[in-house]
Design a protein around this motif. Structure first.
Motif, PDB file in Angstrom:
ATOM      1  N   SER A  52      37.178  12.870 -67.523  1.00 20.08           N
ATOM      2  CA  SER A  52      38.046  13.244 -66.411  1.00 20.08           C
ATOM      3  C   SER A  52      39.493  13.398 -66.872  1.00 20.08           C
ATOM      4  CB  SER A  52      37.970  12.170 -65.312  1.00 20.08           C
ATOM      5  OG  SER A  52      38.866  12.475 -64.267  1.00 20.08           O
ATOM      6  N   ALA A  53      40.157  14.429 -66.381  1.00 20.35           N
ATOM      7  CA  ALA A  53      41.568  14.662 -66.704  1.00 20.35           C
ATOM      8  C   ALA A  53      42.493  13.838 -65.812  1.00 20.35           C
ATOM      9  CB  ALA A  53      41.896  16.148 -66.556  1.00 20.35           C
ATOM     10  N   GLU A  54      41.908  13.153 -64.838  1.00 21.26           N
ATOM     11  CA  GLU A  54      42.687  12.340 -63.905  1.00 21.26           C
ATOM     12  C   GLU A  54      42.227  10.889 -63.960  1.00 21.26           C
ATOM     13  OE1 GLU A  54      43.486  15.616 -60.391  1.00 21.26           O
ATOM     14  OE2 GLU A  54      41.798  14.268 -60.183  1.00 21.26           O
ATOM     15  N   VAL A  55      43.112  10.013 -63.539  1.00 20.14           N
ATOM     16  CA  VAL A  55      42.767   8.608 -63.358  1.00 20.14           C
ATOM     17  C   VAL A  55      42.986   8.274 -61.885  1.00 20.14           C
ATOM     18  CG1 VAL A  55      43.293   7.943 -65.719  1.00 20.14           C
ATOM     19  CG2 VAL A  55      45.080   7.789 -64.011  1.00 20.14           C
ATOM     20  N   ARG A  56      42.195   7.337 -61.382  1.00 20.94           N
ATOM     21  CA  ARG A  56      42.346   6.877 -59.993  1.00 20.94           C
ATOM     22  C   ARG A  56      43.085   5.550 -60.010  1.00 20.94           C
ATOM     23  NH1 ARG A  56      36.339   8.044 -58.983  1.00 20.94           N
ATOM     24  NH2 ARG A  56      36.218   5.794 -59.197  1.00 20.94           N
ATOM     25  N   VAL A  57      44.074   5.445 -59.164  1.00 18.86           N
ATOM     26  CA  VAL A  57      44.902   4.248 -59.100  1.00 18.86           C
ATOM     27  C   VAL A  57      44.866   3.705 -57.675  1.00 18.86           C
ATOM     28  CG1 VAL A  57      47.227   3.311 -59.433  1.00 18.86           C
ATOM     29  CG2 VAL A  57      46.427   5.217 -60.871  1.00 18.86           C
ATOM     30  N   GLU A  58      44.573   2.417 -57.563  1.00 22.28           N
ATOM     31  CA  GLU A  58      44.598   1.753 -56.263  1.00 22.28           C
ATOM     32  C   GLU A  58      45.537   0.558 -56.363  1.00 22.28           C
ATOM     33  OE1 GLU A  58      40.469   0.917 -55.373  1.00 22.28           O
ATOM     34  OE2 GLU A  58      40.252   2.908 -54.493  1.00 22.28           O
ATOM     35  N   ASP A  59      46.494   0.488 -55.457  1.00 23.79           N
ATOM     36  CA  ASP A  59      47.492  -0.577 -55.466  1.00 23.79           C
ATOM     37  C   ASP A  59      47.477  -1.346 -54.156  1.00 23.79           C
ATOM     38  OD1 ASP A  59      48.826   0.011 -57.999  1.00 23.79           O
ATOM     39  OD2 ASP A  59      49.567   1.819 -57.007  1.00 23.79           O
ATOM     40  N   PHE A  60      47.483  -2.655 -54.271  1.00 26.31           N
ATOM     41  CA  PHE A  60      47.685  -3.554 -53.142  1.00 26.31           C
ATOM     42  C   PHE A  60      49.030  -4.241 -53.341  1.00 26.31           C
ATOM     43  CE2 PHE A  60      43.033  -3.467 -53.105  1.00 26.31           C
ATOM     44  CZ  PHE A  60      42.746  -3.416 -51.761  1.00 26.31           C
ATOM     45  N   TYR A  61      49.894  -4.176 -52.342  1.00 29.35           N
ATOM     46  CA  TYR A  61      51.152  -4.919 -52.339  1.00 29.35           C
ATOM     47  C   TYR A  61      51.011  -5.978 -51.253  1.00 29.35           C
ATOM     48  CZ  TYR A  61      53.016  -1.016 -55.034  1.00 29.35           C
ATOM     49  OH  TYR A  61      53.223  -0.068 -55.999  1.00 29.35           O
ATOM     50  N   ILE A  62      51.096  -7.241 -51.623  1.00 33.45           N
ATOM     51  CA  ILE A  62      50.784  -8.344 -50.709  1.00 33.45           C
ATOM     52  C   ILE A  62      52.051  -9.140 -50.436  1.00 33.45           C
ATOM     53  CG2 ILE A  62      49.326 -10.377 -50.396  1.00 33.45           C
ATOM     54  CD1 ILE A  62      47.620  -9.073 -52.796  1.00 33.45           C
ATOM     55  N   ASP A  63      52.339  -9.378 -49.127  1.00 32.86           N
ATOM     56  CA  ASP A  63      53.557 -10.092 -48.760  1.00 32.86           C
ATOM     57  C   ASP A  63      53.334 -10.948 -47.527  1.00 32.86           C
ATOM     58  OD1 ASP A  63      56.257 -10.881 -48.642  1.00 32.86           O
ATOM     59  OD2 ASP A  63      56.790  -9.141 -47.428  1.00 32.86           O
ATOM     60  N   ASP A  64      53.077 -12.229 -47.733  1.00 30.71           N
ATOM     61  CA  ASP A  64      52.988 -13.214 -46.643  1.00 30.71           C
ATOM     62  C   ASP A  64      52.392 -12.682 -45.338  1.00 30.71           C
ATOM     63  OD1 ASP A  64      53.960 -15.280 -48.194  1.00 30.71           O
ATOM     64  OD2 ASP A  64      56.046 -14.830 -47.688  1.00 30.71           O
ATOM     65  N   GLY A  65      51.112 -12.480 -45.324  1.00 31.16           N
ATOM     66  CA  GLY A  65      50.424 -12.108 -44.091  1.00 31.16           C
ATOM     67  C   GLY A  65      50.349 -10.619 -43.825  1.00 31.16           C
ATOM     68  N   SER A  66      51.012  -9.828 -44.633  1.00 36.22           N
ATOM     69  CA  SER A  66      50.881  -8.384 -44.479  1.00 36.22           C
ATOM     70  C   SER A  66      50.634  -7.791 -45.869  1.00 36.22           C
ATOM     71  CB  SER A  66      52.134  -7.778 -43.842  1.00 36.22           C
ATOM     72  OG  SER A  66      53.255  -7.948 -44.672  1.00 36.22           O
ATOM     73  N   PHE A  67      50.114  -6.588 -45.892  1.00 31.45           N
ATOM     74  CA  PHE A  67      49.944  -5.921 -47.174  1.00 31.45           C
ATOM     75  C   PHE A  67      49.883  -4.416 -46.973  1.00 31.45           C
ATOM     76  CE2 PHE A  67      45.510  -6.524 -45.937  1.00 31.45           C
ATOM     77  CZ  PHE A  67      44.867  -5.386 -46.387  1.00 31.45           C
ATOM     78  N   PHE A  68      50.074  -3.745 -48.077  1.00 34.79           N
ATOM     79  CA  PHE A  68      50.077  -2.290 -48.126  1.00 34.79           C
ATOM     80  C   PHE A  68      49.073  -1.889 -49.194  1.00 34.79           C
ATOM     81  CE2 PHE A  68      51.939   1.348 -50.525  1.00 34.79           C
ATOM     82  CZ  PHE A  68      51.844   2.328 -49.546  1.00 34.79           C
ATOM     83  N   PHE A  69      48.233  -0.904 -48.904  1.00 37.81           N
ATOM     84  CA  PHE A  69      47.244  -0.408 -49.863  1.00 37.81           C
ATOM     85  C   PHE A  69      47.436   1.093 -50.014  1.00 37.81           C
ATOM     86  CE2 PHE A  69      42.996   1.574 -50.473  1.00 37.81           C
ATOM     87  CZ  PHE A  69      42.749   1.113 -51.767  1.00 37.81           C
ATOM     88  N   ARG A  70      47.436   1.540 -51.270  1.00 36.85           N
ATOM     89  CA  ARG A  70      47.603   2.969 -51.549  1.00 36.85           C
ATOM     90  C   ARG A  70      46.575   3.375 -52.597  1.00 36.85           C
ATOM     91  NH1 ARG A  70      52.990   3.712 -54.118  1.00 36.85           N
ATOM     92  NH2 ARG A  70      51.928   2.765 -55.880  1.00 36.85           N
ATOM     93  N   ASN A  71      45.914   4.501 -52.359  1.00 36.87           N
ATOM     94  CA  ASN A  71      45.083   5.062 -53.424  1.00 36.87           C
ATOM     95  C   ASN A  71      45.665   6.411 -53.821  1.00 36.87           C
ATOM     96  OD1 ASN A  71      44.084   6.233 -51.031  1.00 36.87           O
ATOM     97  ND2 ASN A  71      42.029   6.397 -51.814  1.00 36.87           N
ATOM     98  N   SER A  72      45.694   6.628 -55.146  1.00 36.69           N
ATOM     99  CA  SER A  72      46.365   7.794 -55.716  1.00 36.69           C
ATOM    100  C   SER A  72      45.570   8.299 -56.906  1.00 36.69           C
ATOM    101  CB  SER A  72      47.754   7.402 -56.227  1.00 36.69           C
ATOM    102  OG  SER A  72      48.497   6.705 -55.280  1.00 36.69           O
ATOM    103  N   ILE A  73      45.981   9.458 -57.379  1.00 36.03           N
ATOM    104  CA  ILE A  73      45.474   9.966 -58.643  1.00 36.03           C
ATOM    105  C   ILE A  73      46.677  10.290 -59.534  1.00 36.03           C
ATOM    106  CG2 ILE A  73      43.242  10.821 -57.843  1.00 36.03           C
ATOM    107  CD1 ILE A  73      44.456  13.613 -57.642  1.00 36.03           C
TER     108      ILE A  73
END
Length: 132
Positions: A37-58
């Protein structure tokens, strides 16, 4: 930051980056790459005291080395999910707002919560394997 690698098979695998503030995990990055594959898949979780953000990217494979080191790279974001506690509060798909009435909302909420729990559990397993 702690870095772990895990092969999926002979030609693909995952890199996991766990960022901590003392004992608490504050960010998790999962990077999937494959030789075919010419691409990579990236998944990020940002966690902060009871809340979080999730992003999936290439990203282009040429950024894999930088990503594995925790450095910034050009990412093409697919989805962004914002959580307050265990509730999905905002979802952007390719920059477009997805309404809470969307039929996939509850499914995505559940799947991402399960994924976060699995990634945290995976950290403990990867850490114990590294020590052996």
């Amino acid at each position: 930051m702690e870095h772990f690698s895990e092969g999926e098979d002979a030609s693909s695998g995952y890199d996991y980056l766990y960022y901590k503030d003392r004992q608490k995990i504050v960010k998790i990055s999962s990077i999937w790459s494959a030789s075919h594959s010419a691409e990579v898949r990236v998944e990020d979780f940002y966690i902060d005291d009871g809340s979080f953000f999730f992003r999936n990217s290439i990203a282009l494979k040429k950024y894999l080395g930088a990503l594995r080191k925790g450095k910034a790279a050009a990412l093409n974001t697919i989805n962004e999910f914002y959580f307050n506690g265990n509730k999905l509060t905002r979802w952007l798909s390719k920059g477009v707002e997805v309404r809470p009435t969307d039929s996939k909302w509850n499914t995505m909420e559940r799947e991402i919560l399960e994924r976060l729990a699995a990634e945290i559990e995976n950290y403990a397993w990867l850490k114990s394997e590294k020590q052996h």
